[in-house]
Structures are given as structure tokens and as C-alpha cells.
Scaffold this motif. Sequence first.
Motif, PDB file in Angstrom:
ATOM      1  N   ASN A 248     -46.781 -37.279   5.988  1.00 30.48           N
ATOM      2  CA  ASN A 248     -45.843 -37.938   6.899  1.00 30.48           C
ATOM      3  C   ASN A 248     -44.926 -36.928   7.588  1.00 30.48           C
ATOM      4  O   ASN A 248     -44.559 -37.098   8.749  1.00 30.48           O
ATOM      5  CB  ASN A 248     -45.000 -38.957   6.134  1.00 30.48           C
ATOM      6  CG  ASN A 248     -45.802 -40.173   5.722  1.00 30.48           C
ATOM      7  OD1 ASN A 248     -46.810 -40.509   6.355  1.00 30.48           O
ATOM      8  ND2 ASN A 248     -45.386 -40.835   4.649  1.00 30.48           N
ATOM      9  N   ASN A 249     -44.595 -35.849   6.872  1.00 27.94           N
ATOM     10  CA  ASN A 249     -43.695 -34.829   7.422  1.00 27.94           C
ATOM     11  C   ASN A 249     -44.433 -33.697   8.143  1.00 27.94           C
ATOM     12  O   ASN A 249     -43.827 -32.969   8.924  1.00 27.94           O
ATOM     13  CB  ASN A 249     -42.831 -34.230   6.306  1.00 27.94           C
ATOM     14  CG  ASN A 249     -41.916 -35.261   5.668  1.00 27.94           C
ATOM     15  OD1 ASN A 249     -41.436 -36.177   6.339  1.00 27.94           O
ATOM     16  ND2 ASN A 249     -41.688 -35.134   4.365  1.00 27.94           N
ATOM     17  N   ASN A 250     -45.735 -33.544   7.871  1.00 27.53           N
ATOM     18  CA  ASN A 250     -46.514 -32.448   8.461  1.00 27.53           C
ATOM     19  C   ASN A 250     -47.887 -32.971   8.890  1.00 27.53           C
ATOM     20  O   ASN A 250     -48.927 -32.459   8.475  1.00 27.53           O
ATOM     21  CB  ASN A 250     -46.691 -31.305   7.451  1.00 27.53           C
ATOM     22  CG  ASN A 250     -45.384 -30.792   6.899  1.00 27.53           C
ATOM     23  OD1 ASN A 250     -44.738 -29.927   7.475  1.00 27.53           O
ATOM     24  ND2 ASN A 250     -44.973 -31.343   5.762  1.00 27.53           N
TER      25      ASN A 250
ATOM     26  N   SER B 247     -49.020 -38.106   0.333  1.00 27.10           N
ATOM     27  CA  SER B 247     -48.595 -39.045   1.378  1.00 27.10           C
ATOM     28  C   SER B 247     -47.300 -38.609   2.056  1.00 27.10           C
ATOM     29  O   SER B 247     -47.187 -38.596   3.286  1.00 27.10           O
ATOM     30  CB  SER B 247     -48.446 -40.449   0.797  1.00 27.10           C
ATOM     31  OG  SER B 247     -49.697 -40.963   0.416  1.00 27.10           O
ATOM     32  N   GLU B 248     -46.314 -38.230   1.259  1.00 25.65           N
ATOM     33  CA  GLU B 248     -45.032 -37.828   1.830  1.00 25.65           C
ATOM     34  C   GLU B 248     -45.166 -36.545   2.632  1.00 25.65           C
ATOM     35  O   GLU B 248     -44.599 -36.413   3.721  1.00 25.65           O
ATOM     36  CB  GLU B 248     -43.990 -37.646   0.727  1.00 25.65           C
ATOM     37  CG  GLU B 248     -42.603 -37.289   1.255  1.00 25.65           C
ATOM     38  CD  GLU B 248     -41.563 -37.168   0.151  1.00 25.65           C
ATOM     39  OE1 GLU B 248     -40.427 -36.766   0.457  1.00 25.65           O
ATOM     40  OE2 GLU B 248     -41.908 -37.471  -1.013  1.00 25.65           O
ATOM     41  N   TYR B 249     -45.942 -35.587   2.109  1.00 21.06           N
ATOM     42  CA  TYR B 249     -46.143 -34.320   2.823  1.00 21.06           C
ATOM     43  C   TYR B 249     -46.815 -34.566   4.165  1.00 21.06           C
ATOM     44  O   TYR B 249     -46.434 -33.971   5.190  1.00 21.06           O
ATOM     45  CB  TYR B 249     -46.988 -33.375   1.981  1.00 21.06           C
ATOM     46  CG  TYR B 249     -47.350 -32.097   2.701  1.00 21.06           C
ATOM     47  CD1 TYR B 249     -46.449 -31.041   2.768  1.00 21.06           C
ATOM     48  CD2 TYR B 249     -48.585 -31.963   3.344  1.00 21.06           C
ATOM     49  CE1 TYR B 249     -46.768 -29.875   3.454  1.00 21.06           C
ATOM     50  CE2 TYR B 249     -48.910 -30.803   4.025  1.00 21.06           C
ATOM     51  CZ  TYR B 249     -47.995 -29.759   4.078  1.00 21.06           C
ATOM     52  OH  TYR B 249     -48.315 -28.613   4.752  1.00 21.06           O
TER      53      TYR B 249
ATOM     54  N   GLN C 103     -53.616 -38.823  -3.370  1.00 24.16           N
ATOM     55  CA  GLN C 103     -53.082 -39.765  -2.390  1.00 24.16           C
ATOM     56  C   GLN C 103     -51.584 -39.973  -2.594  1.00 24.16           C
ATOM     57  O   GLN C 103     -50.806 -39.928  -1.643  1.00 24.16           O
ATOM     58  CB  GLN C 103     -53.800 -41.102  -2.498  1.00 24.16           C
ATOM     59  CG  GLN C 103     -53.276 -42.146  -1.513  1.00 24.16           C
ATOM     60  CD  GLN C 103     -53.847 -43.524  -1.768  1.00 24.16           C
ATOM     61  OE1 GLN C 103     -54.612 -43.734  -2.717  1.00 24.16           O
ATOM     62  NE2 GLN C 103     -53.493 -44.478  -0.918  1.00 24.16           N
ATOM     63  N   ALA C 104     -51.194 -40.163  -3.843  1.00 20.70           N
ATOM     64  CA  ALA C 104     -49.781 -40.395  -4.133  1.00 20.70           C
ATOM     65  C   ALA C 104     -48.941 -39.156  -3.851  1.00 20.70           C
ATOM     66  O   ALA C 104     -47.823 -39.239  -3.325  1.00 20.70           O
ATOM     67  CB  ALA C 104     -49.621 -40.825  -5.591  1.00 20.70           C
ATOM     68  N   GLN C 105     -49.477 -37.973  -4.186  1.00 18.72           N
ATOM     69  CA  GLN C 105     -48.715 -36.742  -4.041  1.00 18.72           C
ATOM     70  C   GLN C 105     -48.635 -36.258  -2.597  1.00 18.72           C
ATOM     71  O   GLN C 105     -47.638 -35.647  -2.200  1.00 18.72           O
ATOM     72  CB  GLN C 105     -49.337 -35.650  -4.915  1.00 18.72           C
ATOM     73  CG  GLN C 105     -49.233 -35.925  -6.422  1.00 18.72           C
ATOM     74  CD  GLN C 105     -49.927 -34.856  -7.241  1.00 18.72           C
ATOM     75  OE1 GLN C 105     -50.753 -34.091  -6.728  1.00 18.72           O
ATOM     76  NE2 GLN C 105     -49.596 -34.797  -8.529  1.00 18.72           N
TER      77      GLN C 105
END
Length: 227
Positions: A43-45, A39-41, A35-37
Motif C-alpha cells: 500500500n505504501n510502495n 499488504s501494508e508495505y 499476504q498479511a505481512q
Amino acid sequence: MHRKKIIIVILAFIALCCVFEFNHLLTLENAKIYQAQLSEYINNNFLLASVLFFVLYTVSTALSIPGSIILTLLGAALFGFWWSLLLVSFASSIGATIAFLFSRYLLRDWVQRRFSGKLQAINLGIKKDGTLYLLTLRLIPIFPFFIINLLMGLTPMSAKKYYLFSQLGMLPTTIVFLNTGTQLADINSLSGLLSPSVLMSLVVLGLLPLISKFIINGIKQNKVYQG
């Protein structure tokens, strides 16, 4: 027949590889890390990530790989409740139907030998209550879901009905676990899923097919009486 056996061996090999390769990854602790790793990916994809998650969930369900609860929780934590509901509901139903078709066309002899006793109970239930029995099994899991997928493949039920009633029957339970999954960071163990509120929700959901059957029987009796 020889070709069918070869296909079964290949599918079994693929399933075993998936289980031993990914089963140890599908833990609650790893889900929090993912989840932590991710989340950012995501949001961008977002679209690509959604497709990948959908395919992963479908394949894991079709091959009966353990960890569906973890994937469900993770999906809710990563995509939010409503979008994960769309993904998980359709992926789980499609995966279950694929397993159903595997059983019907590739694994029939093995399933009959392995689960002959349970198959008799399934056939009696289908003969008595039809698709309502499948709905009951989905809401009240007397048998594990992967066994239901395999055994139902040997019944006369059509794949279309199996898909539709599986999606309908699994939807309430999916909603309960996805709602819990939105708070994945606060869950410390799988036993934490079984809070009194969650258990009460599952009990209520489990009573739905029985209530529906009672209402249907009442309507039928009323028509006979009036006739």
C-alpha cells in the motif's frame, strides 16, 4: 563450445540455488503469511512492489522453479485481480520465452537427449497444426509448461510467435487461478482450488482450441467448395 558449457553450468548452478533457497518458501501456508505481512508495505510502495513481484515471477518461470501457482494466488491476493492479471500474464509469457531461448541457444543438446521422445510428438504437432498446436498445449497441458518451454525452443517456431501465442494461450487459465487467488485467505489446501466451478471453467477453456480448429477447418472447406 567450451564457453557454452561453462554458461550452462553457471545457469544450472543459479537455478539449483534458487530452487533450494526459495522452493520451500512457496507453500500455501507461507503465502498466507506473506499476504498479511506485505499488504501494508505494498500500500505504501505499490509501484516498487509491483516491479519486484514482476521480476520474481519472470525469473521463477524462466528457471522453471516450482511454485508458480502459489505466486499466482499470492499476486491476486496482494495486488487485486486486474493489476495482478497484467503482472502475471506478461511475466509468465516473458519468463516462458526466456526459457524457450535458453533451450534454443544454450541447452539444445541436453534437451534433445533428455526429451527426444516428447520432441518427436511436438514436431509432429507443429508440422500439422502450426501455432494452433502451441495454443492447444497451453490450454490443455498435455506436457508440463516447463517441458513445453524447453521443447518448443528446438522447433522452427520464432520467438515472437512463441511469446504471442503463449500469452494468448495461458491467459484464460491465469484468469481462473487469479480469480481464485483473490480469496486466498479462505483456501486451506491446493486441492481447494479444484472446486467443481474451477474444474468446469478449465474444461471449457480446454475445449476452446478444438472449437477454433473446427471452425477454421469448416471455413477452409467452405472456400474449397465454393471455389
